[in-house]
Each structure stands twice: as structure tokens, then as C-alpha cells.
Enzyme design. Structure first.
Site, PDB file in Angstrom:
ATOM      1  N   ASP A  48      52.448  -0.837  13.649  1.00  0.00           N
ATOM      2  CA  ASP A  48      51.225  -0.245  14.196  1.00  0.00           C
ATOM      3  C   ASP A  48      50.191  -0.140  13.068  1.00  0.00           C
ATOM      4  OD1 ASP A  48      49.358   0.872  15.875  1.00  0.00           O
ATOM      5  OD2 ASP A  48      50.578   2.580  16.488  1.00  0.00           O
TER       6      ASP A  48
ATOM      7  N   GLU B 204      44.616   9.178  21.042  1.00  0.00           N
ATOM      8  CA  GLU B 204      45.595   9.434  19.979  1.00  0.00           C
ATOM      9  C   GLU B 204      45.509  10.884  19.470  1.00  0.00           C
ATOM     10  OE1 GLU B 204      46.181   6.145  17.271  1.00  0.00           O
ATOM     11  OE2 GLU B 204      45.197   4.779  18.657  1.00  0.00           O
TER      12      GLU B 204
HETATM   13  C1  BGC Z   1      47.608   2.638  18.142  1.00  0.00           C
HETATM   14  C2  BGC Z   1      48.221   1.489  18.911  1.00  0.00           C
HETATM   15  C3  BGC Z   1      47.207   0.384  19.101  1.00  0.00           C
HETATM   16  C4  BGC Z   1      46.657  -0.032  17.758  1.00  0.00           C
HETATM   17  C5  BGC Z   1      45.642  -1.164  17.844  1.00  0.00           C
HETATM   18  C6  BGC Z   1      46.881   2.179  16.897  1.00  0.00           C
HETATM   19  O1  BGC Z   1      46.132   3.201  16.357  1.00  0.00           O
HETATM   20  O2  BGC Z   1      48.604   3.569  17.802  1.00  0.00           O
HETATM   21  O3  BGC Z   1      48.706   1.934  20.149  1.00  0.00           O
HETATM   22  O4  BGC Z   1      47.795  -0.704  19.767  1.00  0.00           O
HETATM   23  O5  BGC Z   1      46.038   1.086  17.147  1.00  0.00           O
HETATM   24  O6  BGC Z   1      44.419  -0.732  18.314  1.00  0.00           O
END
Ligand code: BGC
Length: 628
Positions: free
Chosen positions: A292, A489
Site C-alpha cells: 500500500d 481513511e
Molecule cells: C489506501 C489504498 C489505496 C491507495 C492508492 C492508500 O492510501 O490505503 O486503499 O488503494 O492509497 O490510492
């Protein structure tokens, strides 16, 4: 079913052979380039070619040009062309481009935006989930993109988590039942069993590569802290959090993203047991594992050590949005000094190539001439109908008194509340911007909840001042649309103390600068104006139908008490008209709670022993048919 397997087997074997043959021709630099995934703002097509880059991504809200499908196709065409140049220094290996199409291709202006997963959990309709996957795939392909970082298979266990809305349910059985169907929908495949038994199921011509995330236990962190620690023994981890992945792998999911969280204090990004032994070993996952966003840095003080830990734990592709040069240098050095064995690199690259062959990437022409690119289906009426159906089926009726529903189309209806006429808010996070947007301007197409009501009931009136002076002589009923503003998030976390941790995810660095959404799940504290509006109208004798737009169940005792009917609408997405379809009785309420609904914030999580704190249990939802 066995017929499908017989057809699939020779193809998977042949694809695996092509991957092996290509791998045998590659230099260490070409292999490490394949394992590297920068963010589009930080890499040009020429650099993709020069560094043999295997994948590029768009972070939430990172969009090319005017952010229409044609701009995306042009961008991907340029990356693709660079990746496909062949000479004695460079091998033609098509780039795989990744986006977060987690509720439709939500970065792109004009996309069909589906309800976030929490609303889909309420529908209990697995067929619909597969159709949503197929529809989303077509809108991703319309932008010339081949890979979505979806589905999220988190089993959220605490609504304080800012990503609760990305979870279908607190119930692992429901997430598991959907996992199979969403993967098949997105990948347009029906290769049941191939993922485990024979390699990787192919991706249909109208499919994209899916990515099950976040491995594993992202939804189980203590106190619902994003990127926190999931404390559980192995049995519990399997029962609650690993189970949906078993179904996704069976369905042939091609990629898995590692969680930024930890399991019993050990970061998943460095967890060899979880990635190598469990995921690739015991579960037989044959696709590739992607890290990630900046998930490697936090593993160790020195970046080089962190890279070694993550690579040896079994990560195959590295989401290194900005630091890709340092990553390439670090991994190259690690291989040279033997800290990461060449077999590990070969395994990673073979997996990546296998996916690229299995999804037909080598056989697809350049993005600008692909049949799906710039397709008319993007944001089409047909696609929006699927989203509207999902909205209708996701609504959960929590309270209904006095027969106020269904509302009469000829009634004089006052519509109020901050979320009534705001397509941005009803879409939530991961829509156009990473944190989502407010207002109507940037959600192109679709309808706000108010616009849907207006179309159904011509005498309805929108009162932006909350209907302060309205009385029963003017109105028969009020619809008040209340709830949260968009977030994504950790910035959506409810925390009693402490800032959101910076340094990973998409958060800019700077300790203490980032504040979570709030410190309570009580709507009356977070957004006191909502309660004032509901109470003000109710006090003047107008029956209030409250519609809650939120990414999670919230403590709404006061709002419930003051309203005559109460509907949980989750984050419905671009087709707000689906709410009117049910309020005016064209369809009954069929949604059932995908999460238990808390009576109080303390103990709102799904831990055993918290039953007394539950106001409405998992599965609750009234129907009008039953109460009339
Ligand atoms: C998130 C992921 C996401 C990635 C790309 C991260 O901050 O946790 O779920 O796919 O960013 O945008």
C-alpha cells in the site's frame, strides 16, 4: 463447472509458460523495474521506459488534463507506448495502470458512482454486486485503465474506523458471500477454482484486474484506529478477516494489497508468515501482492532495511508513489549484497508477468484503439440505472410511525438539511478527490437526493434555512437529510485522543497536523445543526422523515426520537433519485443493517458482550408492507 475448468486449463498453462520465457530474458534492472509502481505525478512516460517500470497508479484525486475519459486514455496511451518500445536495452512489457475504482470509477468526472460498500452490504443482493462489478469494469476500461484497487474485503469491527464505509459488513459471512461475486464481476470471469488449482483465471475482454485489500485484518484494529493494530489469535484472524480472501482467491482474484495495519504488533508489510506462508502458501494465491501507499517506509529506520523486510516478506510490487528512485536503488543494492535472494525477485516478477498475460494485457492493443476506450457506456443511463437500483435496495428503514410513509406525490413536502442537495456529500470519500468533495459542481451527472424528490413530487420545496418559519399550514411533511461530510481513511476516524498518524497512506507528513473526523460517534455533537432542524420542524407539528447520509452507523438517539420516520441511506453515490423511488412508494424498503447500530459510543464495536449497547441488531430493517 468442470467444463469451465477444462476450457481454462490449457490457457493458464500456456500463459504461465509465456511468463517464464519472458522472465528468462530479463536483466536484474528490468525485473526490479517491473516491481516498481510510482504515482503518475512523479513519473513521465520516458522514465517508465528508462527504468523498465511495471506499473503506474493514480492516488485518489490525481487526475490528468480535464479529467474526462479521453484525458485518461491519452495518458495511458503514452505510458503504454513507452513501455512497449523494444530494443536491445528494453523489453516490450505493457504497463499495468491502477486506480481506486472502489465505488465506480470515482476519480473521473462524469462516472457512475455507486453506493459505497456499506450500502451494498445492506442490499444483501449478491447478483447486484456482480453487476456493479461488471459495470464498474466497463467505466474503468473507458478510461484506458486495466486495474482497480478493489474490492475492499475489510470486515470492519468498529464504526469509529474512518474506512467503515469501505466494508460491506461487520459480518464475515456477508463479506465472504460478496467477495466471490465482486471479483467475478470486475474481472468478467467465471473461472471458478482456476485461481487455486491451475494458475489464474483469465480476465474477460470487458474485465479489469481486481485487487482484494487490505491483507489482512485492516477492519479489526483496536478502537478502529486506521493503520492500527489488530489483536487477535490466529483462529480469530482466520474466522473474521481471512475468510473473505479464501472466496476471492477461489474466484481467481489477480492481486492482493497489503494492509498498513499490524497484526499483534507486527506490521503486515513485513509479515512473512501472513504473506508468504498463509496467503501464497496455504491459500494458494497465484497472483501478485502489492504494497500500500508508502507502506514500506515505516518498517525500519533505514529505507534500505525496510525494503529488504518487505521484499522478503513476499511483497511483489511496491507502491512507491514518490520515492521510486530510492526504492529501485535500495532493492538493487539488496539483491547485489544477497539480502534479497534472486529467487524472491524471480518469483515476484513471474507473478506480475503471469497477471499481465492472464488479463490479456499483451494481447490488448494500445489504449487509444481499444474497443472499450472512450466508450459511450461511461456514465450512461444504463449504468446509472444499476446504481439507482443499488440505492433503492440499500436504504434501511429504522423507524416508522403514524403511517407517514410512503409519502404522497401530491403532498406539500418541505426538504431541508445540509445533505439534501449535495451530490458530493452523498458520494463520500474517494470521489473526484481522495477526501471526496462537497457541493454539486464536481459530481457531473446524477441527481442529488433533493433533485430526485423534486422530480417525484412537484410541490416539494427545498428550504436551505432549515425551514425556520415553516408551519403545518404550508407543509404536510418534511424530509430532512442529515449526516456526515465526506472523508477518507484516517481522516475519517473517530478518536478520543491523538492526531491521525502521518507518514503513510496519502497523508502529507507533519506530526500533529492532521485531525481525525471527531471524538464521538454522536451526530448531535458532531453536527448539532441537524438535530436543531429536525426538532424545529417536529416542534411545529410537521412530521419529519429523517434521511441519514453517513459512512457508518452513528449514535442518533435524539434525531430518532424527534423524527416520525428514520432512514439510513449510507453514502448512496451519484444517483440520489433512488431515495425518492422508495420514499414515494414505487419500491418498498428492503435494506437490512450490515452493521449493528449503536445506542452509545462506548462499546460501539462488535466485540462480544456489547449486545446491550446495540439499538438495532445486525440484519434489522423495517418494510412498509409489513407495517401497513
Ligand atoms: C489506501 C489504498 C489505496 C491507495 C492508492 C492508500 O492510501 O490505503 O486503499 O488503494 O492509497 O490510492
Amino acid at each position: 463447472m468442470s467444463g469451465t475448468k477444462r476450457v481454462g486449463l490449457p490457457h493458464t498453462a500456456e500463459r504461465a509458460e509465456r511468463a517464464r520465457r519472458l522472465l528468462a530474458r530479463m536483466t536484474p534492472a528490468q525485473k526490479i523495474g517491473q516491481m516498481t509502481q510510482p504515482e503518475r505525478l512523479h513519473i513521465t512516460p520516458a522514465q517508465v521506459r528508462a527504468h523498465h517500470i511495471g506499473s503506474v497508479l493514480s492516488g485518489g484525486g490525481s487526475t490528468p488534463g480535464r479529467n474526462r475519459p479521453a484525458d485518461w486514455v491519452a495518458m495511458n496511451d503514452a505510458y503504454w507506448a513507452a513501455s512497449m518500445e523494444e530494443d536491445d536495452r528494453h523489453l516490450a512489457i505493457p504497463i499495468l495502470y491502477g486506480v481506486d475504482a472502489i465505488h465506480g470509477n470515482g476519480n473521473v468526472l462524469g462516472a457512475t458512482i455507486f453506493p459505497h460498500n456499506i450500502g451494498l452490504g445492506a442490499t444483501r443482493d449478491a447478483d447486484l454486486i456482480e453487476r456493479i462489478g461488471r459495470t464498474t469494469a466497463r467505466e474503468v476500461l473507458a478510461a484506458g485503465v486495466d486495474w482497480t484497487f478493489a474490492p475492499t474485503l475489510a470486515v470492519a469491527r468498529d464504526p469509529r474506523w474512518g474506512r467503515t464505509y469501505e466494508s460491506y459488513s461487520e459480518d464475515p459471512a456477508l463479506v465472504t458471500a460478496y467477495a466471490d461475486r465482486i471479483v467475478k464481476g470486475l474481472q468478467h470471469s467465471n473461472g471458478r477454482g482456476e485461481g487455486v488449482a491451475a494458475g489464474l483465471a483469465g480476465v474477460g475482454p470487458e474485465g479489469v484486474v481486481a485487487c482484494a485489500k487490505h491483507w489482512v485484518g485492516d477492519g479489526g484494529t483496536a478502537a478502529g484506529v486506521d493503520q492500527g493494530d489488530t489483536r487477535a489469535d490466529e483462529d480469530e484472524l482466520h474466522r473474521l478477516h481471512i475468510a473473505p480472501y479464501v472466496a476471492a482467491i477461489e474466484a481467481g482474484v489477480h492481486t492482493v494489497m497489503v494492509s498498513l495495519s499490524a497484526w499483534n504488533g507486527e506490521k503486515c508489510h513485513a509479515h512473512r508468515q501472513l504473506i508468504q506462508d498463509v496467503l501464497k502458501g496455504r491459500l494458494g494465491f497465484r497472483g501478485f501482492v502489492v504494497s500500500d501507499w508508502n507502506g514500506v517506509e515505516p518498517l525500519a529506520r533505514a529505507y534500505d532495511d525496510a525494503i529488504v523486510m518487505a521484499a522478503n516478506a513476499g511483497i511483489d510490487m511496491f507502491m512507491v508513489p514518490e520515492s521510486w528512485r530510492e526504492f529501485i536503488a535500495g532493492l538493487t543494492h539488496a539483491v547485489e549484497r544477497g539480502a534479497v535472494p534472486m529467487e524472491r525477485i524471480d518469483d515476484a516478477v513471474e507473478r506480475i508477468l503471469r497477471v499481465k498475460f492472464a488479463c490479456g494485457l499483451f494481447d490488448r492493443p494500445r489504449p487509444r484503439v481499444r474497443p472499450g476506450s472512450n466508450g459511450d457506456c461511461f456514465g450512461s443511463r444504463e449504468h446509472r440505472e444499476v446504481a439507482r437500483e443499488a440505492v433503492r435496495k440499500s436504504l434501511v428503514l429504522l423507524k416508522h410511525e403514524g403511517g407517514v410513509l410512503p409519502l404522497d406525490r401530491s403532498a406539500r413536502i418541505l426538504v431541508a438539511g445540509r445533505n439534501a442537495h449535495d451530490r458530493g456529500r452523498q458520494c463520500g470519500g474517494f470521489t473526484v478527490e481522495w477526501q471526496g468533495v462537497s457541493g454539486n459542481d464536481r459530481i457531473v451527472g446524477g441527481t442529488s437526493i433533493w433533485e430526485g424528490i423534486r422530480a417525484a413530487a412537484p410541490r416539494a420545496q427545498l428550504c436551505t434555512n432549515g425551514g425556520a418559519r415553516a408551519d403545518t399550514a404550508d407543509f404536510d411533511a418534511a424530509i430532512v437529510v442529515i449526516g456526515e461530510r465526506p472523508y477518507a481513511e484516517g481522516l475519517g476516524d473517530i478518536r478520543e485522543e491523538g492526531p491521525v498518524r502521518a507518514g503513510a497512506s496519502n497523508l502529507p507528513p507533519g506530526p500533529g497536523a492532521l485531525r481525525p473526523y471527531g471524538d464521538t460517534l454522536e451526530l448531535a455533537t458532531l453536527h448539532a445543526g441537524d438535530l436543531r432542524t429536525v426538532r424545529g420542524l417536529a416542534a411545529r407539528g410537521i412530521p419529519v422523515v429523517a434521511v441519514l447520509v453517513s459512512g457508518r452507523p452513528m449514535v442518533v438517539n435524539d434525531e430518532l426520537a424527534a423524527s416520525t420516520a428514520f432512514v439510513a441511506a449510507w453514502l448512496p453515490g451519484s444517483e440520489g433519485v433512488g431515495v425518492a423511488d422508495v420514499l414515494f412508494g414505487d419500491h418498498d424498503f428492503t435494506g437490512r443493517l450490515p452493521f449493528s447500530w449503536p445506542r452509545e459510543m462506548r462499546g460501539a464495536n462488535s466485540a462480544p458482550g456489547n449486545d446491550g449497547r446495540v439499538l438495532f441488531p445486525l440484519g434489522y430493517g423495517l418494510r412498509l408492507g409489513a407495517v401497513e
